[in-house]
Design a protein around this motif. Sequence first.
Motif, PDB file in Angstrom:
ATOM      1  N   GLU A   1     -29.873-161.247 -85.738  1.00  0.00           N
ATOM      2  CA  GLU A   1     -30.846-161.505 -86.790  1.00  0.00           C
ATOM      3  C   GLU A   1     -31.102-163.000 -86.958  1.00  0.00           C
ATOM      4  O   GLU A   1     -32.084-163.393 -87.581  1.00  0.00           O
ATOM      5  CB  GLU A   1     -30.372-160.880 -88.099  1.00  0.00           C
ATOM      6  CG  GLU A   1     -30.301-159.363 -88.026  1.00  0.00           C
ATOM      7  CD  GLU A   1     -29.929-158.720 -89.343  1.00  0.00           C
ATOM      8  OE1 GLU A   1     -29.350-159.414 -90.197  1.00  0.00           O
ATOM      9  OE2 GLU A   1     -30.219-157.524 -89.524  1.00  0.00           O
ATOM     10  N   LYS A   2     -30.231-163.820 -86.419  1.00  0.00           N
ATOM     11  CA  LYS A   2     -30.467-165.259 -86.352  1.00  0.00           C
ATOM     12  C   LYS A   2     -30.659-165.609 -84.879  1.00  0.00           C
ATOM     13  O   LYS A   2     -30.427-164.769 -84.013  1.00  0.00           O
ATOM     14  CB  LYS A   2     -29.289-166.023 -86.967  1.00  0.00           C
ATOM     15  CG  LYS A   2     -27.974-165.853 -86.222  1.00  0.00           C
ATOM     16  CD  LYS A   2     -26.842-166.529 -86.956  1.00  0.00           C
ATOM     17  CE  LYS A   2     -27.091-168.007 -87.150  1.00  0.00           C
ATOM     18  NZ  LYS A   2     -26.030-168.698 -87.879  1.00  0.00           N
ATOM     19  N   PRO A   3     -31.096-166.827 -84.534  1.00  0.00           N
ATOM     20  CA  PRO A   3     -31.276-167.155 -83.119  1.00  0.00           C
ATOM     21  C   PRO A   3     -30.016-166.896 -82.303  1.00  0.00           C
ATOM     22  O   PRO A   3     -28.905-167.204 -82.736  1.00  0.00           O
ATOM     23  CB  PRO A   3     -31.632-168.644 -83.160  1.00  0.00           C
ATOM     24  CG  PRO A   3     -32.270-168.837 -84.493  1.00  0.00           C
ATOM     25  CD  PRO A   3     -31.538-167.916 -85.423  1.00  0.00           C
ATOM     26  N   ALA A   4     -30.184-166.318 -81.128  1.00  0.00           N
ATOM     27  CA  ALA A   4     -29.042-165.977 -80.281  1.00  0.00           C
ATOM     28  C   ALA A   4     -28.243-167.223 -79.901  1.00  0.00           C
ATOM     29  O   ALA A   4     -27.010-167.173 -79.774  1.00  0.00           O
ATOM     30  CB  ALA A   4     -29.521-165.251 -79.027  1.00  0.00           C
ATOM     31  N   LYS A   5     -28.925-168.345 -79.739  1.00  0.00           N
ATOM     32  CA  LYS A   5     -28.219-169.570 -79.360  1.00  0.00           C
ATOM     33  C   LYS A   5     -27.249-170.006 -80.464  1.00  0.00           C
ATOM     34  O   LYS A   5     -26.174-170.546 -80.163  1.00  0.00           O
ATOM     35  CB  LYS A   5     -29.223-170.691 -79.055  1.00  0.00           C
ATOM     36  CG  LYS A   5     -29.971-171.228 -80.264  1.00  0.00           C
ATOM     37  CD  LYS A   5     -30.931-172.338 -79.877  1.00  0.00           C
ATOM     38  CE  LYS A   5     -31.595-172.950 -81.107  1.00  0.00           C
ATOM     39  NZ  LYS A   5     -30.639-173.666 -81.974  1.00  0.00           N
ATOM     40  N   ASP A   6     -27.606-169.748 -81.730  1.00  0.00           N
ATOM     41  CA  ASP A   6     -26.713-170.097 -82.833  1.00  0.00           C
ATOM     42  C   ASP A   6     -25.515-169.159 -82.883  1.00  0.00           C
ATOM     43  O   ASP A   6     -24.404-169.569 -83.235  1.00  0.00           O
ATOM     44  CB  ASP A   6     -27.467-170.042 -84.163  1.00  0.00           C
ATOM     45  CG  ASP A   6     -28.532-171.117 -84.274  1.00  0.00           C
ATOM     46  OD1 ASP A   6     -28.451-172.099 -83.515  1.00  0.00           O
ATOM     47  OD2 ASP A   6     -29.448-170.963 -85.102  1.00  0.00           O
ATOM     48  N   LEU A   7     -25.725-167.895 -82.543  1.00  0.00           N
ATOM     49  CA  LEU A   7     -24.620-166.935 -82.535  1.00  0.00           C
ATOM     50  C   LEU A   7     -23.578-167.317 -81.489  1.00  0.00           C
ATOM     51  O   LEU A   7     -22.372-167.153 -81.705  1.00  0.00           O
ATOM     52  CB  LEU A   7     -25.162-165.528 -82.258  1.00  0.00           C
ATOM     53  CG  LEU A   7     -24.237-164.370 -82.638  1.00  0.00           C
ATOM     54  CD1 LEU A   7     -24.133-164.243 -84.154  1.00  0.00           C
ATOM     55  CD2 LEU A   7     -24.749-163.060 -82.040  1.00  0.00           C
TER      56      LEU A   7
END
Length: 399
Positions: free
Chosen positions: A158-164
Amino acid sequence: MNGVCKKVVLLFLTLVLCASFIGCMPEHSKRELNSIAIVMGLGLDRVTEENKIPFENGNLHVTAQVVRTGSLSGGGSKSSGGASNSADAMYWNLEMAGDDIFPMLRGSVKQSNRNLYISHNQVIVFGEDLARDGLAPFMDYFFREREMRYNVLLGVSEKPAKDLLRISPSLETLPAQEIAKLLKIQAENAEAPTVSLFDFAVDMKSARKAAVIPLINATSSGEEEETAYVDGCAVFDNWKMVGKLNASQTRGFLWTAGDARFSLTVTGKKGEMKVHFDPEKGYEGIHVSFQVSADAVVGHIDGIYDLHQKDGLKAIQKACGSFIGAEICDAIAQSQKLNSDIFGVSEYLSRYEPKIWDKMEGEWEKYFTGITYEVSVKTNVRRTGSLVDPVLKEGSHYE
């Protein structure tokens, strides 16, 4: 003479085979450990102003989490395991931008002095914005690439994949490892499915069946670091994300597939689906019945039940069946709201009633929203745990 000739031929063949074993591999085929960058996780996002990479153009942002093999030998800790691309981190998040994932990954050598090696990749995470645009342009590469394993797990963030992929792991060495194990263990609670690349491919290729992928998010409390968690699933129809199922709706769907467990006490068997079509009713002529069986073990009693008596067990079985049935009905209602056939009614018709399906396929959306359902749940309490009598009995005084 014949015996001598046979020995000579055998000796010649032996020498040829020995010569083939001692040969060296061509230089371009060598793949030493210090010449490859081992990818453990991939994240795909839509390019935005926040993740735009200087000097690179395109609408696709890819993050490849690469293991720093030299750092692993020193042992891991949360602080050194990485929330950054610092030199002492256990991993390096290599970020690229472009329009086609194949040349992007091949072009990673513009930033990395090693070729990406994705055979050990454990998870692919799609950003929600990209998932809603559609995954079809990228999936051909994942299905076709010879190094890609079909058992790699999928998730939608639900948030950018790069941040996950930057969240510091709590129990594992790498963020990608922690996310992959988090996805695997969801079968113990059934509030999210565990979906592999192969599972997703099968669903997307099955008539008009919709697919699901678990939803991953991150939460933080005050000044504490973010923690990844899985809750519910994203629904995909024709390769595009069209909506979501919450935790209870997801479990309702999994009850029918035989993949659900509730609080580690109730295990569902694969439900039996029957489809009946009445052509006189037109778009409302399809009736689907689900018959679900569940074996239960009492894990906790919130109330007063006398388990020595059959009535007590029957009351628990009835309550359990009502609870499961309500979750299945909720999942059905949500799937019809999204107009997405996650239960595989279209697959059933195409397989067992091909003549009827040929007439429906062109107007399937109209038929699907008019489907009526009947849910029957049979539960059987097999064990009561380590106790028979509940802690609170009838007549007990507790305030």
